[in-house]
Design a protein around this motif. Sequence first.
Motif, short mmCIF file in Angstrom:
data_model
loop_
_atom_site.label_atom_id
_atom_site.label_comp_id
_atom_site.label_asym_id
_atom_site.label_seq_id
_atom_site.Cartn_x
_atom_site.Cartn_y
_atom_site.Cartn_z
N ILE A 74 -34.62 9.18 -4.36
CA ILE A 74 -35.17 7.83 -3.95
C ILE A 74 -36.92 8.04 -3.93
O ILE A 74 -37.60 6.89 -4.46
CB ILE A 74 -35.04 7.51 -2.47
CG1 ILE A 74 -33.47 7.31 -2.38
CG2 ILE A 74 -35.73 6.34 -1.90
CD1 ILE A 74 -33.01 5.96 -2.93
N LEU A 75 -37.40 8.95 -3.68
CA LEU A 75 -38.92 9.12 -4.01
C LEU A 75 -39.31 9.06 -5.35
O LEU A 75 -40.40 8.79 -5.64
CB LEU A 75 -39.51 10.36 -3.46
CG LEU A 75 -39.49 10.77 -1.90
CD1 LEU A 75 -39.91 12.12 -1.42
CD2 LEU A 75 -40.18 9.69 -1.06
N SER A 117 -41.08 3.49 5.83
CA SER A 117 -39.97 2.92 5.45
C SER A 117 -39.18 3.36 4.34
O SER A 117 -38.03 3.36 3.99
CB SER A 117 -40.14 1.35 5.21
OG SER A 117 -41.13 1.29 3.80
N ILE A 118 -39.99 4.03 3.41
CA ILE A 118 -39.36 4.74 2.10
C ILE A 118 -38.63 6.00 2.91
O ILE A 118 -37.61 6.23 2.36
CB ILE A 118 -40.58 5.31 1.21
CG1 ILE A 118 -40.98 4.09 0.54
CG2 ILE A 118 -39.95 6.15 0.22
CD1 ILE A 118 -42.45 4.47 -0.19
N LEU A 119 -39.19 6.75 3.81
CA LEU A 119 -38.52 7.87 4.30
C LEU A 119 -37.21 7.32 4.75
O LEU A 119 -36.11 7.91 4.82
CB LEU A 119 -39.38 8.70 5.16
CG LEU A 119 -40.42 9.43 4.65
CD1 LEU A 119 -41.25 10.13 5.65
CD2 LEU A 119 -39.85 10.49 3.41
N SER A 133 -41.30 3.09 -9.92
CA SER A 133 -41.30 1.57 -9.84
C SER A 133 -42.68 1.20 -9.62
O SER A 133 -43.22 -0.10 -10.02
CB SER A 133 -40.34 1.08 -8.87
OG SER A 133 -41.08 1.51 -7.58
N GLU A 186 -39.26 5.43 -6.17
CA GLU A 186 -40.11 4.87 -5.66
C GLU A 186 -41.47 5.20 -6.49
O GLU A 186 -42.34 3.95 -6.93
CB GLU A 186 -40.74 5.26 -4.36
CG GLU A 186 -39.83 4.49 -3.13
CD GLU A 186 -39.91 3.10 -3.05
OE1 GLU A 186 -41.23 2.58 -3.47
OE2 GLU A 186 -38.87 2.48 -3.00
N TYR A 198 -45.63 1.81 5.55
CA TYR A 198 -44.94 1.94 4.10
C TYR A 198 -44.33 3.23 3.82
O TYR A 198 -42.97 3.22 3.43
CB TYR A 198 -45.86 1.60 3.13
CG TYR A 198 -45.59 1.91 1.81
CD1 TYR A 198 -44.54 0.88 0.91
CD2 TYR A 198 -45.94 2.75 0.88
CE1 TYR A 198 -44.16 1.03 -0.10
CE2 TYR A 198 -45.55 2.90 -0.44
CZ TYR A 198 -44.54 2.14 -1.09
OH TYR A 198 -44.23 2.43 -2.26
N VAL A 199 -44.92 4.29 4.34
CA VAL A 199 -44.44 5.59 4.04
C VAL A 199 -43.09 5.89 4.68
O VAL A 199 -42.09 6.32 4.31
CB VAL A 199 -45.37 6.76 4.40
CG1 VAL A 199 -44.81 7.95 4.09
CG2 VAL A 199 -46.51 6.53 3.69
N TYR A 216 -36.32 5.47 11.44
CA TYR A 216 -36.74 6.83 11.24
C TYR A 216 -35.64 7.67 12.05
O TYR A 216 -35.02 8.42 11.38
CB TYR A 216 -38.12 7.04 11.25
CG TYR A 216 -38.51 8.56 10.73
CD1 TYR A 216 -38.59 8.96 9.31
CD2 TYR A 216 -38.66 9.69 11.51
CE1 TYR A 216 -38.90 10.09 8.94
CE2 TYR A 216 -38.99 10.85 11.09
CZ TYR A 216 -39.05 11.09 9.76
OH TYR A 216 -39.22 12.38 9.25
N ASN A 221 -35.29 4.84 3.91
CA ASN A 221 -34.47 4.61 2.71
C ASN A 221 -33.92 5.91 2.51
O ASN A 221 -32.78 5.98 1.96
CB ASN A 221 -35.19 3.94 1.66
CG ASN A 221 -34.90 2.66 1.48
OD1 ASN A 221 -33.80 2.27 1.76
ND2 ASN A 221 -35.90 1.86 1.16
N CYS A 222 -34.60 7.04 2.12
CA CYS A 222 -34.35 8.30 1.84
C CYS A 222 -33.12 8.74 2.60
O CYS A 222 -32.23 9.21 2.08
CB CYS A 222 -35.40 9.39 1.95
SG CYS A 222 -36.62 8.82 0.62
#
Lengths: 330, 291
Positions: free
Chosen positions: A272-273, A33-35, A279, A276, A30-31, A163, A37-38
């Motif tokens: 983006i963070l 995938s967010i990064l 949301s 997240e 999860y972490v 990543y 995205n960033c």
Amino acid sequence: MKKYLSLKSMIKIGLLVVALIFPLFVSGNYVISILVNCLFFAAMAECWNIIGGYGGQVSWCHASFVAIGAYSNFILSNDFGITPFLSLPLGIGISFMLAAVIGHATFRLHGPYFSVATIACGEAVRVLIQYFDKITKGAAGIYVSYKGADFWALTFENDIPFYYLGIIVLLLTVLVTYLFTKSKTGYYLSAIKGDETAAESLGIEVFKVKLTAFQLSAMLSSVVGCFYASFLTYIAPTSTASFDLSMKIGVVAIVGGVASLWGPVVGGFIVILLIEATSVFFGAAGGSQMIYGLLLIVVIIFKPEGIIALFRKNNAEDSKNMELDKKEEA
Amino acid sequence: MTWVFVQSLISGILSGGVYALFGVGITIIFGVMKMVDFSACSQLVWGMYFTWIFYAVTGLNCYYAIPFVVICMGALAFVIFKLIVRPLLGSNDTSFILVTLGLSYFLQNLAEFVFGTDPKTIPSPIKTSSIQIGEYTIGLPRFIAFCAMIVLVFAVYALLNKTTLGRAMRATAEKPEVAQMLGINTKKTFTIAFMIGVIFAGISGLLITPIYYVTPTSGSMFRTAAYIAVIIGGLGDIKGALVGGIVIGVIEGLVTGMISNDLGPVGIGLALLLVLYIRPQGFFGKGERRA
């Protein structure tokens, strides 16, 4: 001066090292995938920055170029089994031509024409993707066909390879932007942003310079879009070609700091963070999307230079001198 | 084939009327403040939601909601002007484009946050009724919207040309500094112009509630079509907004009626590019071209 610069570059290298070894300490996708995205949003914003920041021409159709890269990747790899790396020239070529069409019509004019034309064009591209549903699968979208982990097909078991890919793509866009700003055309562009009429009277071909910058920005966006699509594994007109995505790209760049090399990178991570995080509280639709609009308004009214300006208070004098230098050189 | 052509033409002209009304609102703001208000399409959405609130409370036909919508939109415009537009007066137009687009995105998602995404309707007998002329059909709500547009455009024309306020607005549009020297309160003129523009967007929203569903994204079709209409008509010219709106409506009607239902935005996008190539200042523009 020298010492200060080296400290700055040391901080940058330190951050890069931290970024490179970071996945070793994180478990779970999860972490990461967010990064990722960033990273990709930062890269897209960096592309936007070339024309929107350094050129002062606000574009709202960068999602179209991202979509062009994404779709040429998926269509070629799904239907013909061609590796995404070979689909890059196709996406770049189409983006180049689309940017030429928009630029030719609007860069002779002054004012909001370019922004309106880009909004219209973004909408037209989305509709065209939906219309040619034999090739693009229309509104249903395309899934990538997963045939096991394969570097050349850009399909992996988890997001860690993406990543690193994201870091490479981001550094590539930063490098291209850096080279561009140090090129003759880059100096011309900043002169045009400062005063278009004055720049023209000095013999700069305003139209040509703006067009070149826009085309460069478009081509680079489609490269980012190609890799971003492989990370998403599913693309649809509403997710890759929509006005919402164009808006987000612009907001990331502006919040980070327009016309600065590292501004969009800062913006990518902060925005983006933040989205997240919100949301989680407000739900992914509506509530957290409001933040994009709110951020844009607040930044433009209170800190038009963007968040990155907070980090470099003491060398404001420097940048002022640099701007003067640029103008003189142009 | 002829039937399809004429029917598309009629519906195109009628939907062009709404674009024209919406475009006149943008034109008033641009004319006085020299800035394009990109948030108008979300103000239209709020106009639709105010109409829906009025219906949900009173159960009356949407046309009774006009005073309510005018008051609500006026208040909204006043707040927006005080909070967002005023700090930016005098700055460059890029930051105004950015702020109004941010506002547009904010208002649209605020509507989504408050009312949810499921479409709402305002049922009334007018919705489905139509006028029959020979073998062609004219939807009554579109016809009412078109007539309302004509009336409102004439009202604005009279306001600008026959009243003291209108003269003050035109003077401010010409040169704010000189207008201020002559004793015109330019800040007040800006406020009033902005409020009129936003109210026009709200009224456009009200007039299309019998035609479209009320959803947070209903304004997105105006984000392209209506702004293109304003540009091809010539920015800052009310006649231009009127003609541009109808031309864009007709192009969209013909493309959707005769080629494909989905390709409307492509047609109007091409029309924009074509006009910018041939006549960059638009049909009635005074040539603000600076290349």
